[in-house]
Design a protein around this motif. Structure first.
Motif, PDB file in Angstrom:
ATOM      1  N   LEU A 172       0.823  -1.208   0.000  1.00 29.06           N
ATOM      2  CA  LEU A 172       0.000   0.000   0.000  1.00 29.06           C
ATOM      3  C   LEU A 172       0.859   1.261   0.000  1.00 29.06           C
ATOM      4  O   LEU A 172       0.564   2.230  -0.715  1.00 29.06           O
ATOM      5  N   LEU A 173       1.928   1.260   0.784  1.00 29.58           N
ATOM      6  CA  LEU A 173       2.812   2.429   0.817  1.00 29.58           C
ATOM      7  C   LEU A 173       3.459   2.662  -0.548  1.00 29.58           C
ATOM      8  O   LEU A 173       3.581   3.808  -1.002  1.00 29.58           O
ATOM      9  N   ASP A 174       3.855   1.573  -1.205  1.00 31.05           N
ATOM     10  CA  ASP A 174       4.461   1.712  -2.533  1.00 31.05           C
ATOM     11  C   ASP A 174       3.443   2.238  -3.540  1.00 31.05           C
ATOM     12  O   ASP A 174       3.737   3.148  -4.327  1.00 31.05           O
ATOM     13  N   ALA A 175       2.220   1.658  -3.515  1.00 35.52           N
ATOM     14  CA  ALA A 175       1.181   2.076  -4.453  1.00 35.52           C
ATOM     15  C   ALA A 175       0.746   3.517  -4.201  1.00 35.52           C
ATOM     16  O   ALA A 175       0.350   4.227  -5.131  1.00 35.52           O
ATOM     17  N   GLY A 176       0.808   3.946  -2.946  1.00 34.64           N
ATOM     18  CA  GLY A 176       0.338   5.287  -2.598  1.00 34.64           C
ATOM     19  C   GLY A 176       1.395   6.364  -2.651  1.00 34.64           C
ATOM     20  O   GLY A 176       1.092   7.540  -2.419  1.00 34.64           O
ATOM     21  N   ALA A 177       2.632   5.977  -2.977  1.00 35.55           N
ATOM     22  CA  ALA A 177       3.716   6.964  -2.964  1.00 35.55           C
ATOM     23  C   ALA A 177       3.438   8.124  -3.905  1.00 35.55           C
ATOM     24  O   ALA A 177       3.705   9.295  -3.584  1.00 35.55           O
ATOM     25  N   LEU A 178       2.881   7.840  -5.083  1.00 32.67           N
ATOM     26  CA  LEU A 178       2.594   8.895  -6.053  1.00 32.67           C
ATOM     27  C   LEU A 178       1.483   9.830  -5.585  1.00 32.67           C
ATOM     28  O   LEU A 178       1.346  10.942  -6.102  1.00 32.67           O
TER      29      LEU A 178
END
Length: 336
Positions: A172-178
């Motif tokens: 989730l953190l990776d997907a939400g970075a943008l």
């Protein structure tokens, strides 16, 4: 936010809906499959015991969540009622707290983040409305996404098999970075829930009733639930009983404190006062210290000013009574 500490209970069986109708003050029998509902439980004496949600996963299967502090107490209570009060009900209750890792994603971009993280799922408003449930799989483990909010923002609770919980968090953190996704903690959540006027542990302290907390409307015309009879005692309708109010500090450079006693401006700061502050936070949006409190109903008119006396530090601060919902009173932020 990591919400794995919430109590999680599977309620299953032909009489599961009837059981929840008796446990909660509001009804669950007509709750459709795939929908969630906020619920409040009372003690036998009519005092509020705990709040949480129950989601109908199947016709005879509900997924209940409880507050972190009361997880064990609620589980014990449910077992006690089934063993002693209603042994004829065909229901099983099972603690599944350790089976699910849980995290909440909240904010205006939360839907975009979920769409990026779970591209194979439809998380649109039509497919996953407010208080809706969406089920899927993540790394071959069961995945449940429940759209509900205790922060006032659009929010989703994501439940996944505990063995892949850390992996799901990082995903989730990776997907939400943008989208600028950041972890947040319990103090931030506390600030958000106070701004929204949500009651929690400081208000559900073993002394408050549905009327005190402004939750009587949840009961409607229902009967037959735990705490109903004693919850209607004459003493609980006393006009001097406290009720939930919002409070805003009106002195620059000063703050409100939880536990402060509320007095009229022309009264000395001695005795029990007319109420107390239960929760406080600094609101960046309002640029002010705000809080929730319990104030005698006869004195709880919006616009009235009181002195919040905090004897441990010898502080006395002026506070004004306002609506307990400080932001977005119509709930536009978490709908749509």
């Amino acid at each position: 936010m990591d919400i794995s500490t919430l109590g999680k209970i599977a309620v299953q069986g032909p009489d599961a809906a009837e059981f929840l109708d008796r446990v909660y003050v509001n009804g669950f029998a007509k709750l459709p499959v795939g929908r969630a509902r906020y619920g409040v439980m009372l003690r036998d004496d009519g005092i509020v015991f705990d709040d949480g949600t129950a989601t109908r996963v199947g016709g005879q299967h509900f997924f209940m969540t409880t507050s972190t502090a009361r997880a064990a107490d609620v589980m014990s209570r449910l077992e006690f009622l089934l063993d002693t009060a209603w042994p004829n009900l065909r229901v099983s209750v099972t603690s599944v707290s350790d089976e699910w890792a849980a995290m909440s994603v909240a904010g205006p971009k939360s839907r975009d983040i979920l769409a990026a993280a779970f591209a194979d799922l439809d998380v649109s408003n039509d497919a996953l409305p407010h208080m809706g449930l969406l089920e899927g799989r993540y790394r071959e483990r069961p995945l449940r996404i429940i759209r509900l909010s205790f922060s006032g923002e659009r929010a989703y609770e994501i439940y996944v098999g505990a063995t892949v919980g850390r992996e799901a968090w990082c995903h989730l953190l990776d997907a939400g970075a943008l989208f600028g996704l950041k972890p947040y903690g319990i103090e931030a959540l506390g600030a958000l829930r106070v701004e929204k006027g949500h009651v929690a542990g400081p208000e559900i302290d073993g002394r408050t009733t549905l009327d005190d907390l402004g939750l009587r409307r949840m009961e409607g015309k229902r009967s037959g639930f735990v705490g109903e009879v004693l919850g209607r005692r004459e003493a609980f309708s006393d006009p001097e009983r406290p009720r939930l109010v919002g409070l805003r500090c009106v002195e620059d450079g000063k703050r409100l404190r939880g536990g402060a006693i509320l007095f009229r401006p022309n009264e000395p700061g001695q005795g029990h006062g007319l109420g107390r502050i239960t929760s406080t936070t600094y609101s960046p949006t309002l640029d002010a210290w705000v809080g929730l409190g319990l104030l005698a109903s006869s004195a709880a008119q919006e616009g009235a000013e009181f002195i919040a006396h905090y004897p441990l530090k010898g502080e006395a601060v002026r506070a004004r009574v306002v609506s307990p919902t400080f932001l977005d009173p119509k709930g536009d932020w978490f709908h749509g």
